[in-house]
Design an enzyme around this catalytic site. Structure first.
Site, short mmCIF file in Angstrom:
data_model
loop_
_atom_site.label_atom_id
_atom_site.label_comp_id
_atom_site.label_asym_id
_atom_site.label_seq_id
_atom_site.Cartn_x
_atom_site.Cartn_y
_atom_site.Cartn_z
CD GLU A 127 -3.08 -0.89 0.19
OE1 GLU A 127 -3.09 0.13 -0.52
OE2 GLU A 127 -3.92 -1.81 0.07
NE ARG A 150 -3.77 2.98 -0.69
CZ ARG A 150 -5.03 2.93 -0.30
NH1 ARG A 150 -5.64 4.02 0.10
NH2 ARG A 150 -5.70 1.80 -0.28
CG ASP A 182 -6.01 -6.75 -8.07
OD1 ASP A 182 -4.95 -7.02 -7.49
OD2 ASP A 182 -6.90 -6.04 -7.59
CD GLU A 224 -10.28 -0.92 -8.80
OE1 GLU A 224 -11.35 -0.41 -8.42
OE2 GLU A 224 -9.29 -1.07 -8.05
CB THR A 264 -1.91 -0.67 -9.41
OG1 THR A 264 -3.18 -1.34 -9.43
CG2 THR A 264 -1.42 -0.55 -7.97
#
Ligand code: DMJ
Length: 470
Positions: free
Chosen positions: A134, A138, A261, A377, A461
């Site tokens: 994360e 981010r 994913d 998404e 992502t």
């Protein structure tokens, strides 16, 4: 040309006129191309321009809520109007995640204030265990993207400091990263992880290597990606859970949903950004298995479900908000046919309750997990498909989704997730990706094509555009 399947009550408008200029006031930039009188986009017309302005206004509504009630903290809780810090002390998650959106949307005053907050207040010397995945997508991704957009060396210094502090996460016997690493001590914990967490690091660590000319970051993240790939089954599939100390799979369930994913996403995107042929080879060895064993055609609809990585046998017929990234990846890698079909399915899922459930059973079309976390998404995929096909259906799809998004999720202080798409009951949550991704993709979908040169960037992502400036 992509074939679009019928989409229920959804009706596509005719192709609209040439796009008039949308004013953008942007900071110093390396790849925004519409600084002085933007070029017109032949595919998008007055309605799209109007929508882009609406998105910007709503983004600013949410941002100002954060500024007012949670400034300096990780996130805004939009119902209680309080702040939330992930690890008890702030790592400025929302400001770092949102800065490149502020820049792209031309919010120059807010962007300047935010950049100063980050540059003067973000301290990474913290005795906290952070989630490597994360924090990488981010914070590291956000710092690198904003550095490339602004040229501010303070942001690169922060990225370098963060990268160094995350490196011990890779010190496992396999090279697969532990889930948590302490930013101060470098101690690690939690060896049970998944392909998304081991394989969604190379765009950020690789970019850091290129920008600092220190290869260590690239090497560590690439090894983690390769070690994940090497453990694929003879069918070519990966599982859901793996131990970084033994390299053994703990759960053989294979899918494209959360937990796996973005592992696939980075195989293709690392080829695009770095020209890394190993990544291309790993993508080519993986995607046929995904399309063979996970894709599921039901009554003229395409979905992607779950299968056992060893046998290929179907284990679940669920699909959800996180899976909805896959049309974007299919489109980016050239498979517009499957991309268009799957996006039509995602939109059917959205249209069940006029907002997107976290998970459905696509055989029964029953909701399995009824929350809506304001995820990006499905909008990301509409943006990619509009970019590649110029089909006005995707603008109309975006128009409906934005209308629903505002109608059900807007609060006085920002935007709130939903506990239930059925009752539309809100929950006190506005994740930083709402500002980093959801609003950004809505905006880019409607804004003139030249707002951002799609072909010159690769989005990580978390929707942070990275550019090959090296
Ligand atoms: C984001 O943090 C990223 O897009 C990640 O890859 C998946 N989950 C959220 C958004 O839904």
């Amino acid at each position: 040309m992509c074939k679009l399947r019928p989409m229920g009550s959804f009706t596509a408008n005719a192709m609209l006129d040439r796009m008039p200029c949308l004013p953008l006031v942007c900071a110093t930039t390396l790849f925004l191309t519409s600084l002085s009188g933007c070029a017109s986009s032949p595919q998008k017309g007055e309605e799209a321009r109007h929508n882009a302005n609406r998105v910007k206004a709503e983004f600013l509504h949410a941002w100002h809520g954060y500024e007012r009630y949670a400034w300096g903290h990780d996130a805004l809780k939009p119902l209680s109007r309080t702040a939330h810090d992930w690890y008890g002390e702030s790592l400025l998650m929302t400001p770092v995640d949102a800065l490149d959106t502020l820049i792209l949307l031309g919010c120059s005053d807010e962007a300047y204030k935010t950049r100063e907050l980050i540059a003067t207040k973000l301290s990474l010397d913290r005795d906290v265990y952070v989630k490597n995945f994360e924090i990488t997508i981010r914070l590291l991704g956000g710092l690198l993207s904003s550095y490339q957009l602004t040229g501010d060396p303070r942001l690169l210094r922060l990225a370098q400091d963060l990268g160094q502090r995350l490196l011990p996460a890779f010190n496992s016997p396999t090279g697969l990263p532990y889930v948590f690493v302490n930013l101060r001590s470098g101690k690690v914990r939690d060896p049970i992880t998944n392909p998304a967490e081991t394989g969604t690091l190379l765009l950020e660590f690789g970019t850091l290597s290129k920008l600092t000319r220190n290869p260590i970051f690239y090497q560590k993240a690439k090894r983690a990606l390769v070690e994940t790939f090497k453990r694929r089954s003879p069918l070519g599939l990966v599982g859901s859970s793996i131990n970084v100390e033994t390299g053994q799979w703990l759960d053989p369930d294979s899918h494209i949903s959360g937990g796996i994913d973005s592992y696939y996403e980075y195989l293709w995107k690392c080829w695009l950004l770095f020209g890394d042929k190993d990544c291309l080879a790993m993508w080519r060895a993986s995607i046929p298995a995904v399309n063979r064993y996970l894709a599921d055609e039901t009554s003229a609809s395409l979905w992607y479900g779950h299968a056992n990585m060893g046998t290929g046998a179907r284990t679940a017929t669920t699909y959800g908000a996180l899976d909805a990234f896959f049309p974007a990846l299919l489109a980016l890698s050239g498979d517009l046919d499957r991309a268009g079909q799957l996006q039509a399915s995602s939109f059917r899922m959205w249209s069940l309750y006029d907002i997107e459930p976290e998970l459905i059973n696509y055989r029964t079309m029953q909701v399995v997990a009824k929350g809506y976390h304001l995820r990006p998404e499905i909008i990301e995929s509409a943006y990619y498909l509009e970019h590649f096909t110029h089909h006005p259906a995707y603008l109309d799809m975006g128009d409906k989704m934005f209308h629903d998004f505002v109608r059900f999720c807007r609060t006085d202080a920002g935007y709130a997730a939903l506990d239930s798409v059925v009752t539309k009951e809100k929950r006190d949550e506005m994740e930083s990706f709402v500002l980093a991704e959801t609003f950004k993709y809505f905006y880019l979908l409607f804004a003139p094509d030249k707002t951002l040169d799609f072909d010159k960037v690769v989005f990580n992502t978390e929707a942070h555009p990275l550019r090959r400036t090296w």
